[in-house]
Write a protein that holds these residues in place. Structure first.
Motif, PDB file in Angstrom:
ATOM      1  N   GLU A 288      72.912  23.537  41.493  1.00  0.00           N
ATOM      2  CA  GLU A 288      74.089  24.027  40.775  1.00  0.00           C
ATOM      3  C   GLU A 288      75.243  23.082  41.048  1.00  0.00           C
ATOM      4  OE1 GLU A 288      74.562  28.018  42.231  1.00  0.00           O
ATOM      5  OE2 GLU A 288      73.071  28.800  40.823  1.00  0.00           O
ATOM      6  N   ILE A 289      75.909  22.674  39.972  1.00  0.00           N
ATOM      7  CA  ILE A 289      77.028  21.736  40.095  1.00  0.00           C
ATOM      8  C   ILE A 289      78.291  22.425  39.623  1.00  0.00           C
ATOM      9  CG2 ILE A 289      77.967  19.519  39.347  1.00  0.00           C
ATOM     10  CD1 ILE A 289      75.028  18.642  38.893  1.00  0.00           C
ATOM     11  N   ASP A 290      79.315  22.399  40.451  1.00  0.00           N
ATOM     12  CA  ASP A 290      80.627  22.958  40.144  1.00  0.00           C
ATOM     13  C   ASP A 290      81.586  21.779  39.988  1.00  0.00           C
ATOM     14  OD1 ASP A 290      83.145  24.112  40.115  1.00  0.00           O
ATOM     15  OD2 ASP A 290      82.709  25.524  41.731  1.00  0.00           O
ATOM     16  N   TYR A 291      81.674  21.259  38.768  1.00  0.00           N
ATOM     17  CA  TYR A 291      82.497  20.075  38.525  1.00  0.00           C
ATOM     18  C   TYR A 291      83.977  20.288  38.845  1.00  0.00           C
ATOM     19  CZ  TYR A 291      78.743  17.343  36.432  1.00  0.00           C
ATOM     20  OH  TYR A 291      77.600  16.632  36.230  1.00  0.00           O
ATOM     21  N   PRO A 292      84.593  21.414  38.438  1.00  0.00           N
ATOM     22  CA  PRO A 292      86.024  21.579  38.740  1.00  0.00           C
ATOM     23  C   PRO A 292      86.345  21.507  40.231  1.00  0.00           C
ATOM     24  CG  PRO A 292      85.349  23.182  37.099  1.00  0.00           C
ATOM     25  CD  PRO A 292      84.092  22.519  37.609  1.00  0.00           C
ATOM     26  N   ARG A 293      85.459  22.050  41.064  1.00  0.00           N
ATOM     27  CA  ARG A 293      85.702  22.039  42.512  1.00  0.00           C
ATOM     28  C   ARG A 293      85.044  20.849  43.205  1.00  0.00           C
ATOM     29  NH1 ARG A 293      84.744  27.562  41.349  1.00  0.00           N
ATOM     30  NH2 ARG A 293      86.614  28.794  41.612  1.00  0.00           N
ATOM     31  N   GLN A 294      84.328  20.027  42.438  1.00  0.00           N
ATOM     32  CA  GLN A 294      83.619  18.849  42.957  1.00  0.00           C
ATOM     33  C   GLN A 294      82.688  19.231  44.101  1.00  0.00           C
ATOM     34  OE1 GLN A 294      86.351  15.664  43.731  1.00  0.00           O
ATOM     35  NE2 GLN A 294      87.128  15.679  41.649  1.00  0.00           N
TER      36      GLN A 294
ATOM     37  N   LEU B  72      72.307  23.402  46.605  1.00  0.00           N
ATOM     38  CA  LEU B  72      70.858  23.390  46.445  1.00  0.00           C
ATOM     39  C   LEU B  72      70.344  24.674  47.059  1.00  0.00           C
ATOM     40  CD1 LEU B  72      69.851  19.805  47.644  1.00  0.00           C
ATOM     41  CD2 LEU B  72      69.908  20.633  45.301  1.00  0.00           C
ATOM     42  N   ARG B  73      69.481  25.358  46.326  1.00  0.00           N
ATOM     43  CA  ARG B  73      68.842  26.528  46.908  1.00  0.00           C
ATOM     44  C   ARG B  73      67.423  26.604  46.397  1.00  0.00           C
ATOM     45  NH1 ARG B  73      68.946  30.801  43.160  1.00  0.00           N
ATOM     46  NH2 ARG B  73      70.448  30.419  41.524  1.00  0.00           N
ATOM     47  N   GLN B  74      66.572  27.125  47.226  1.00  0.00           N
ATOM     48  CA  GLN B  74      65.175  27.261  46.852  1.00  0.00           C
ATOM     49  C   GLN B  74      64.955  28.579  46.132  1.00  0.00           C
ATOM     50  OE1 GLN B  74      63.585  26.192  50.883  1.00  0.00           O
ATOM     51  NE2 GLN B  74      62.103  25.141  49.577  1.00  0.00           N
ATOM     52  N   ASP B  75      64.120  28.561  45.116  1.00  0.00           N
ATOM     53  CA  ASP B  75      63.707  29.766  44.422  1.00  0.00           C
ATOM     54  C   ASP B  75      62.274  30.036  44.847  1.00  0.00           C
ATOM     55  OD1 ASP B  75      62.954  31.813  42.782  1.00  0.00           O
ATOM     56  OD2 ASP B  75      63.815  30.940  40.972  1.00  0.00           O
TER      57      ASP B  75
ATOM     58  N   GLN C 217      73.917   9.735  54.359  1.00  0.00           N
ATOM     59  CA  GLN C 217      74.339  10.448  53.161  1.00  0.00           C
ATOM     60  C   GLN C 217      73.629   9.826  51.961  1.00  0.00           C
ATOM     61  OE1 GLN C 217      76.599  13.098  53.031  1.00  0.00           O
ATOM     62  NE2 GLN C 217      76.617  13.054  55.254  1.00  0.00           N
ATOM     63  N   ALA C 218      73.093  10.654  51.082  1.00  0.00           N
ATOM     64  CA  ALA C 218      72.392  10.166  49.895  1.00  0.00           C
ATOM     65  C   ALA C 218      73.050  10.731  48.647  1.00  0.00           C
ATOM     66  CB  ALA C 218      70.929  10.579  49.940  1.00  0.00           C
ATOM     67  N   LEU C 219      72.879  10.015  47.549  1.00  0.00           N
ATOM     68  CA  LEU C 219      73.374  10.485  46.255  1.00  0.00           C
ATOM     69  C   LEU C 219      72.279  11.263  45.548  1.00  0.00           C
ATOM     70  CD1 LEU C 219      75.231   7.342  44.846  1.00  0.00           C
ATOM     71  CD2 LEU C 219      76.240   9.421  45.790  1.00  0.00           C
ATOM     72  N   ILE C 220      72.631  12.388  44.960  1.00  0.00           N
ATOM     73  CA  ILE C 220      71.699  13.130  44.123  1.00  0.00           C
ATOM     74  C   ILE C 220      71.717  12.475  42.755  1.00  0.00           C
ATOM     75  CG2 ILE C 220      71.306  15.319  42.950  1.00  0.00           C
ATOM     76  CD1 ILE C 220      72.329  16.708  45.453  1.00  0.00           C
ATOM     77  N   ASP C 221      70.546  12.040  42.292  1.00  0.00           N
ATOM     78  CA  ASP C 221      70.422  11.355  41.007  1.00  0.00           C
ATOM     79  C   ASP C 221      69.422  12.129  40.155  1.00  0.00           C
ATOM     80  OD1 ASP C 221      70.063   9.699  38.845  1.00  0.00           O
ATOM     81  OD2 ASP C 221      69.861   7.869  40.029  1.00  0.00           O
ATOM     82  N   THR C 222      69.926  13.029  39.321  1.00  0.00           N
ATOM     83  CA  THR C 222      69.047  13.869  38.507  1.00  0.00           C
ATOM     84  C   THR C 222      68.306  13.057  37.448  1.00  0.00           C
ATOM     85  OG1 THR C 222      70.860  14.419  36.992  1.00  0.00           O
ATOM     86  CG2 THR C 222      70.462  15.925  38.840  1.00  0.00           C
ATOM     87  N   GLY C 223      68.725  11.834  37.200  1.00  0.00           N
ATOM     88  CA  GLY C 223      68.028  10.970  36.255  1.00  0.00           C
ATOM     89  C   GLY C 223      66.938  10.138  36.893  1.00  0.00           C
ATOM     90  N   ALA C 224      66.849  10.168  38.197  1.00  0.00           N
ATOM     91  CA  ALA C 224      65.822   9.391  38.907  1.00  0.00           C
ATOM     92  C   ALA C 224      64.588  10.257  39.126  1.00  0.00           C
ATOM     93  CB  ALA C 224      66.359   8.902  40.248  1.00  0.00           C
ATOM     94  N   ASP C 225      63.429   9.707  38.839  1.00  0.00           N
ATOM     95  CA  ASP C 225      62.193  10.450  39.094  1.00  0.00           C
ATOM     96  C   ASP C 225      61.906  10.548  40.576  1.00  0.00           C
ATOM     97  OD1 ASP C 225      61.564  11.003  36.447  1.00  0.00           O
ATOM     98  OD2 ASP C 225      60.477   9.121  36.195  1.00  0.00           O
ATOM     99  N   SER C 226      62.063   9.450  41.281  1.00  0.00           N
ATOM    100  CA  SER C 226      61.692   9.434  42.691  1.00  0.00           C
ATOM    101  C   SER C 226      62.902   9.148  43.569  1.00  0.00           C
ATOM    102  CB  SER C 226      60.614   8.380  42.953  1.00  0.00           C
ATOM    103  OG  SER C 226      61.118   7.099  42.693  1.00  0.00           O
ATOM    104  N   CYS C 227      62.712   9.345  44.849  1.00  0.00           N
ATOM    105  CA  CYS C 227      63.737   8.985  45.819  1.00  0.00           C
ATOM    106  C   CYS C 227      63.651   7.473  46.052  1.00  0.00           C
ATOM    107  CB  CYS C 227      63.518   9.725  47.122  1.00  0.00           C
ATOM    108  SG  CYS C 227      63.668  11.519  46.962  1.00  0.00           S
ATOM    109  N   VAL C 228      64.797   6.868  46.298  1.00  0.00           N
ATOM    110  CA  VAL C 228      64.862   5.422  46.487  1.00  0.00           C
ATOM    111  C   VAL C 228      65.687   5.135  47.739  1.00  0.00           C
ATOM    112  CG1 VAL C 228      65.402   3.210  45.422  1.00  0.00           C
ATOM    113  CG2 VAL C 228      64.848   5.164  43.963  1.00  0.00           C
TER     114      VAL C 228
END
Length: 125
Positions: free
Chosen positions: A101-107, A111-114, A18-29
């Motif tokens: 897309e983040i749904d904070y109320p439902r936690q 992710l979907r590709q365009d 399991q990995a954390l999504i970090d929108t502030g990180a440029d690269s994967c770590v």
């Protein structure tokens, strides 16, 4: 958390985690312990400085393939750090392929590709 499989393209070794999504990180770590499972020699990678919310540090870059349901990266460089406990999914090496897309109320998140976007548009170029 996002379930992902990481594979070392040179050894064929892999693991799922399991990995954390970090929108502030440029690269994967990746944590060093997980890179060891893939057969990477930690300090033989390309040395790189890295800045994070917890401060600056040193990482070593190694090649992996990341796979999530319905998507697989090409070989990408990820940063490997010694003091990290969970993998981080970053923007320029992974998330640029998706609409997040983040749904904070439902936690929940999705992710979907365009498929209408070409690779340059995905990177914001």
């Amino acid at each position: 958390h996002l379930k992902q499989q990481n594979t070392n393209p040179h050894t064929g070794l892999s693991f799922t985690t399991q990995a954390l999504i970090d929108t502030g990180a440029d690269s994967c770590v990746l944590p060093k312990e997980l890179a060891d499972i893939l057969g990477h020699n930690f300090d033989k990678g390309e040395k790189s400085g890295i800045a994070s919310a917890t401060g600056n540090g040193i990482s070593y870059r190694h090649t992996v393939i990341i796979e999530v349901p319905g998507f697989q990266t090409d070989e990408i460089l990820v940063n490997v750090m010694n003091r990290l406990t969970v993998p981080l999914i970053g923007a320029s090496t992974f998330l640029h392929n998706f609409i997040l897309e983040i749904d904070y109320p439902r936690q929940r998140f999705s992710l979907r590709q365009d498929y209408a976007l070409n690779p340059e548009e995905r990177r914001g170029i």
